[in-house]
Design a protein around this motif. Structure first.
Motif, PDB file in Angstrom:
ATOM      1  N   ASP A  16       0.799  -1.227   0.000  1.00  0.00           N
ATOM      2  CA  ASP A  16       0.000   0.000   0.000  1.00  0.00           C
ATOM      3  C   ASP A  16       0.831   1.275   0.000  1.00  0.00           C
ATOM      4  OD1 ASP A  16       1.002  -0.274   2.560  1.00  0.00           O
ATOM      5  OD2 ASP A  16      -0.926  -0.098   3.581  1.00  0.00           O
ATOM      6  N   ARG A  17       2.149   1.167  -0.192  1.00  0.00           N
ATOM      7  CA  ARG A  17       2.992   2.364  -0.224  1.00  0.00           C
ATOM      8  C   ARG A  17       4.335   2.026  -0.848  1.00  0.00           C
ATOM      9  NH1 ARG A  17       1.973   4.266   5.102  1.00  0.00           N
ATOM     10  NH2 ARG A  17       0.215   2.832   5.024  1.00  0.00           N
ATOM     11  N   LEU A  18       5.080   3.052  -1.152  1.00  0.00           N
ATOM     12  CA  LEU A  18       6.389   2.857  -1.760  1.00  0.00           C
ATOM     13  C   LEU A  18       7.365   2.278  -0.751  1.00  0.00           C
ATOM     14  CD1 LEU A  18       6.684   6.190  -3.796  1.00  0.00           C
ATOM     15  CD2 LEU A  18       6.101   3.921  -4.672  1.00  0.00           C
ATOM     16  N   THR A  19       8.270   1.463  -1.233  1.00  0.00           N
ATOM     17  CA  THR A  19       9.311   0.866  -0.398  1.00  0.00           C
ATOM     18  C   THR A  19      10.630   1.590  -0.664  1.00  0.00           C
ATOM     19  OG1 THR A  19       9.770  -0.756  -2.148  1.00  0.00           O
ATOM     20  CG2 THR A  19       8.223  -1.403  -0.426  1.00  0.00           C
ATOM     21  N   PRO A  20      11.577   1.480   0.282  1.00  0.00           N
ATOM     22  CA  PRO A  20      11.514   0.758   1.554  1.00  0.00           C
ATOM     23  C   PRO A  20      10.944   1.647   2.652  1.00  0.00           C
ATOM     24  CG  PRO A  20      13.732   1.603   1.237  1.00  0.00           C
ATOM     25  CD  PRO A  20      12.942   2.008   0.016  1.00  0.00           C
ATOM     26  N   TYR A  21      10.426   1.004   3.699  1.00  0.00           N
ATOM     27  CA  TYR A  21       9.970   1.760   4.861  1.00  0.00           C
ATOM     28  C   TYR A  21      10.028   0.885   6.103  1.00  0.00           C
ATOM     29  CZ  TYR A  21       5.469  -0.645   4.056  1.00  0.00           C
ATOM     30  OH  TYR A  21       4.483  -1.589   3.861  1.00  0.00           O
ATOM     31  N   ILE A  22      10.139   1.534   7.246  1.00  0.00           N
ATOM     32  CA  ILE A  22      10.087   0.838   8.526  1.00  0.00           C
ATOM     33  C   ILE A  22       8.636   0.554   8.875  1.00  0.00           C
ATOM     34  CG2 ILE A  22      10.465   1.066  11.020  1.00  0.00           C
ATOM     35  CD1 ILE A  22      12.901   2.781  10.369  1.00  0.00           C
ATOM     36  N   GLU A  23       8.371  -0.679   9.261  1.00  0.00           N
ATOM     37  CA  GLU A  23       7.037  -1.040   9.732  1.00  0.00           C
ATOM     38  C   GLU A  23       7.136  -1.576  11.161  1.00  0.00           C
ATOM     39  OE1 GLU A  23       3.983  -2.858   7.098  1.00  0.00           O
ATOM     40  OE2 GLU A  23       4.122  -4.555   8.490  1.00  0.00           O
ATOM     41  N   ILE A  24       6.283  -1.078  12.028  1.00  0.00           N
ATOM     42  CA  ILE A  24       6.208  -1.570  13.403  1.00  0.00           C
ATOM     43  C   ILE A  24       4.845  -2.218  13.604  1.00  0.00           C
ATOM     44  CG2 ILE A  24       6.165  -0.908  15.846  1.00  0.00           C
ATOM     45  CD1 ILE A  24       8.197   1.253  15.205  1.00  0.00           C
ATOM     46  N   ASP A  25       4.884  -3.448  14.041  1.00  0.00           N
ATOM     47  CA  ASP A  25       3.662  -4.212  14.304  1.00  0.00           C
ATOM     48  C   ASP A  25       3.073  -3.714  15.627  1.00  0.00           C
ATOM     49  OD1 ASP A  25       2.107  -6.434  15.588  1.00  0.00           O
ATOM     50  OD2 ASP A  25       2.556  -7.429  13.690  1.00  0.00           O
ATOM     51  N   ALA A  26       1.901  -3.112  15.559  1.00  0.00           N
ATOM     52  CA  ALA A  26       1.301  -2.485  16.741  1.00  0.00           C
ATOM     53  C   ALA A  26       1.028  -3.489  17.852  1.00  0.00           C
ATOM     54  CB  ALA A  26       0.011  -1.767  16.347  1.00  0.00           C
ATOM     55  N   SER A 348      17.655  -2.949  15.996  1.00  0.00           N
ATOM     56  CA  SER A 348      16.527  -2.079  15.672  1.00  0.00           C
ATOM     57  C   SER A 348      16.825  -0.607  15.963  1.00  0.00           C
ATOM     58  CB  SER A 348      15.274  -2.527  16.432  1.00  0.00           C
ATOM     59  OG  SER A 348      15.472  -2.486  17.827  1.00  0.00           O
ATOM     60  N   CYS A 349      17.605  -0.331  16.999  1.00  0.00           N
ATOM     61  CA  CYS A 349      17.904   1.064  17.356  1.00  0.00           C
ATOM     62  C   CYS A 349      18.601   1.784  16.204  1.00  0.00           C
ATOM     63  CB  CYS A 349      18.793   1.129  18.592  1.00  0.00           C
ATOM     64  SG  CYS A 349      18.210   0.188  20.007  1.00  0.00           S
ATOM     65  N   ALA A 350      19.561   1.100  15.571  1.00  0.00           N
ATOM     66  CA  ALA A 350      20.304   1.708  14.465  1.00  0.00           C
ATOM     67  C   ALA A 350      19.407   1.943  13.265  1.00  0.00           C
ATOM     68  CB  ALA A 350      21.481   0.813  14.082  1.00  0.00           C
ATOM     69  N   VAL A 351      18.434   1.062  13.036  1.00  0.00           N
ATOM     70  CA  VAL A 351      17.536   1.217  11.893  1.00  0.00           C
ATOM     71  C   VAL A 351      16.588   2.392  12.107  1.00  0.00           C
ATOM     72  CG1 VAL A 351      15.669   0.116  10.587  1.00  0.00           C
ATOM     73  CG2 VAL A 351      17.714  -1.185  11.191  1.00  0.00           C
ATOM     74  N   MET A 352      16.028   2.534  13.294  1.00  0.00           N
ATOM     75  CA  MET A 352      15.114   3.652  13.555  1.00  0.00           C
ATOM     76  C   MET A 352      15.800   5.002  13.370  1.00  0.00           C
ATOM     77  SD  MET A 352      11.958   2.826  14.133  1.00  0.00           S
ATOM     78  CE  MET A 352      11.239   4.248  14.957  1.00  0.00           C
ATOM     79  N   ALA A 353      17.094   5.049  13.629  1.00  0.00           N
ATOM     80  CA  ALA A 353      17.834   6.310  13.494  1.00  0.00           C
ATOM     81  C   ALA A 353      18.029   6.715  12.039  1.00  0.00           C
ATOM     82  CB  ALA A 353      19.197   6.187  14.176  1.00  0.00           C
ATOM     83  N   GLN A 354      17.662   5.845  11.087  1.00  0.00           N
ATOM     84  CA  GLN A 354      17.914   6.104   9.679  1.00  0.00           C
ATOM     85  C   GLN A 354      16.758   6.809   8.967  1.00  0.00           C
ATOM     86  OE1 GLN A 354      21.259   5.227   9.949  1.00  0.00           O
ATOM     87  NE2 GLN A 354      21.164   4.152   8.012  1.00  0.00           N
ATOM     88  N   SER A 355      15.552   6.789   9.556  1.00  0.00           N
ATOM     89  CA  SER A 355      14.364   7.226   8.820  1.00  0.00           C
ATOM     90  C   SER A 355      13.611   8.336   9.538  1.00  0.00           C
ATOM     91  CB  SER A 355      13.413   6.043   8.598  1.00  0.00           C
ATOM     92  OG  SER A 355      13.990   5.081   7.742  1.00  0.00           O
ATOM     93  N   ASP A 356      12.958   9.172   8.741  1.00  0.00           N
ATOM     94  CA  ASP A 356      12.147  10.260   9.293  1.00  0.00           C
ATOM     95  C   ASP A 356      10.780   9.787   9.771  1.00  0.00           C
ATOM     96  OD1 ASP A 356      14.041  12.298   8.835  1.00  0.00           O
ATOM     97  OD2 ASP A 356      13.366  12.556   6.771  1.00  0.00           O
ATOM     98  N   THR A 357      10.309   8.668   9.238  1.00  0.00           N
ATOM     99  CA  THR A 357       8.964   8.183   9.574  1.00  0.00           C
ATOM    100  C   THR A 357       8.966   6.663   9.714  1.00  0.00           C
ATOM    101  OG1 THR A 357       8.341   7.950   7.238  1.00  0.00           O
ATOM    102  CG2 THR A 357       7.846  10.067   8.297  1.00  0.00           C
ATOM    103  N   PHE A 358       7.901   6.154  10.285  1.00  0.00           N
ATOM    104  CA  PHE A 358       7.655   4.716  10.309  1.00  0.00           C
ATOM    105  C   PHE A 358       6.166   4.478  10.129  1.00  0.00           C
ATOM    106  CE2 PHE A 358       7.012   5.991  14.701  1.00  0.00           C
ATOM    107  CZ  PHE A 358       5.967   5.204  15.150  1.00  0.00           C
ATOM    108  N   VAL A 359       5.821   3.269   9.740  1.00  0.00           N
ATOM    109  CA  VAL A 359       4.419   2.883   9.586  1.00  0.00           C
ATOM    110  C   VAL A 359       4.044   1.997  10.759  1.00  0.00           C
ATOM    111  CG1 VAL A 359       2.751   1.621   8.173  1.00  0.00           C
ATOM    112  CG2 VAL A 359       4.499   3.064   7.081  1.00  0.00           C
ATOM    113  N   LEU A 360       3.012   2.369  11.488  1.00  0.00           N
ATOM    114  CA  LEU A 360       2.486   1.552  12.574  1.00  0.00           C
ATOM    115  C   LEU A 360       1.342   0.725  12.003  1.00  0.00           C
ATOM    116  CD1 LEU A 360       2.744   0.988  15.641  1.00  0.00           C
ATOM    117  CD2 LEU A 360       0.914   2.664  15.986  1.00  0.00           C
ATOM    118  N   ARG A 361       1.576  -0.604  11.912  1.00  0.00           N
ATOM    119  CA  ARG A 361       0.629  -1.489  11.253  1.00  0.00           C
ATOM    120  C   ARG A 361      -0.283  -2.160  12.282  1.00  0.00           C
ATOM    121  NH1 ARG A 361      -0.525  -1.382   5.973  1.00  0.00           N
ATOM    122  NH2 ARG A 361       1.716  -1.430   5.458  1.00  0.00           N
ATOM    123  N   GLN A 362      -1.580  -1.949  12.123  1.00  0.00           N
ATOM    124  CA  GLN A 362      -2.564  -2.516  13.036  1.00  0.00           C
ATOM    125  C   GLN A 362      -2.945  -3.928  12.597  1.00  0.00           C
ATOM    126  OE1 GLN A 362      -3.316  -0.895  15.761  1.00  0.00           O
ATOM    127  NE2 GLN A 362      -2.327   1.053  15.200  1.00  0.00           N
TER     128      GLN A 362
END
Length: 379
Positions: A16-26, A348-362
């Motif tokens: 549903d969106r362009l890749t790549p992106y961080i996804e966090i499983d809610a 995971s800490c190093a990956v989160m520091a790389q992006s301006d946004t993340f997707v919270l997936r319900q």
């Protein structure tokens, strides 16, 4: 029947969106947060999570809603971002040597009535904090002494008189003494749960012995604060500890799995990426070092690759090499160009520091995009 590691990594994909992106499983995130909060409450200690893992105001608010008290941050600019996001009780777990380092933070803290706890392991640090406090007298400041319990990064030798000298100098400068603080980061390199439990026990022993020496020298009993996800997950909270400060527990990663601290289905963070090319040697994905980071694991851990990629059928591949915008994935049966893969990273800490946004997936598949407010705050 016990779930396999590979089955625990398998997840539904939503194109549903362009890749790549961080996804966090809610759901996984909430479960991780609840379990650590329950452990803290059962031990009657304060949970002050380290937000450098997720760098997200939204997730910090969820931690508070579950019962966390205050947050831990890595750098002054990160603290400013979280004060502006509503935090009012922050521990800066980084040594201060120059007063100027604190000017923006203390000005922001004073404007928003936020309490700041700082750490020192040298007399120069006390002087810098005293100078910064004099320049911003409206700020509420406390100072803790960092103790080296085995990582050998920051902290006083617990067997020396350094802590006593620092405590005396803190008092002489009219600063509030906030207690003793430690980080057993070397637990990441311990290799197994039993070794991590031993490190946690030794950390508590060293901290309580130093606390007793301070009391014998005439200081009032001071709180003891410890912080590392491996010790927080593997070991019971030792008696006498007042506060725990784990960070990685919120998202977890492959390092936690390799240490025996987490099942695969606890991993809340992944990077959704797409296969952009396939050749005789590798499948190439659109996430490279600028997305996944080149981190093979914190504090002495050293994975063979840069994460495990999983397709929607649960087939696992290793991300064996990175360039800046591409990942090189080994395969037995090649994924098709255009296929989505989900990469679970080493850290995971190093990956989160790389992006301006993340997707919270319900759980219903909906995904909301949220800012990573602490991203890029390294001053």
């Amino acid at each position: 029947m016990e779930q396999s590691f590979e089955a625990g990594l398998r997840r539904v994909f939503y194109d549903d969106r362009l890749t790549p992106y961080i996804e966090i499983d809610a759901a996984r995130l909430t479960r991780n947060l609840q379990q650590m909060q329950q452990k803290a409450q059962a031990a009657n200690v304060t949970l002050r999570p380290h937000v450098k893992t997720h760098k997200s105001v939204l997730i910090a608010r969820q931690q508070h809603a579950l019962g966390a008290q205050g947050i831990t941050v890595s750098k002054p600019s990160e603290a400013v971002a979280f004060i502006l996001g509503g935090e009012r009780d922050l521990l800066l777990a980084y040594p201060v040597i120059k007063a100027e380092t604190l000017f923006d933070l203390l000005q922001t803290a004073a404007a928003h009535q936020a309490r700041i706890t700082l750490i020192v392991d040298a007399l120069a640090g006390v002087q810098a904090i005293a100078d910064a406090a004099a320049a911003q007298p409206d700020a509420t400041i406390a100072v803790a002494i960092k103790v080296d319990v085995g990582l050998h990064r920051i902290g006083v030798d617990p067997h020396s008189d350094a802590a006593l000298q620092l405590a005396q100098t803190i008092a002489a400068n009219g600063l509030c003494f906030a207690g003793l603080l430690a980080h057993a980061g070397h637990a990441y390199g311990a290799g197994n749960v039993d070794a991590i439990i031993a490190i946690a026990a030794e950390e508590a022993r060293l901290m309580k012995a130093l606390q007793a020496r301070l009391i014998a020298a005439g200081f009032a009993p001071c709180p003891l604060s410890v912080g590392a996800t491996p010790t927080a997950l593997a070991a019971p909270v030792a008696s006498g500890i007042a506060e725990i400060r784990p960070g990685n527990y919120a998202l977890l990663d492959l390092t936690a799995c390799r240490l025996g601290l987490s099942a695969a289905d606890n991993l809340a963070l992944s990077v959704v990426t797409r296969v952009v090319a396939v050749n005789a040697h590798y499948a190439i994905i659109d996430a490279g070092s600028k997305m996944l980071s080149s981190d093979k694991g914190p504090h002495g851990t050293n994975a063979s690759g840069f994460g495990i990629a999983v397709d929607e059928q649960g087939t696992c591949y290793e991300v064996i090499k990175l360039s800046e915008e591409h990942g090189f994935v080994t395969y037995q049966e090649a994924p098709q160009p255009g296929a989505l893969l989900r990469v679970f990273p080493n850290h995971s800490c190093a990956v989160m520091a790389q992006s301006d946004t993340f997707v919270l997936r319900q759980e219903d598949g909906s995904g909301e995009t949220h800012d990573v407010e602490g991203r890029g705050q390294f001053l």
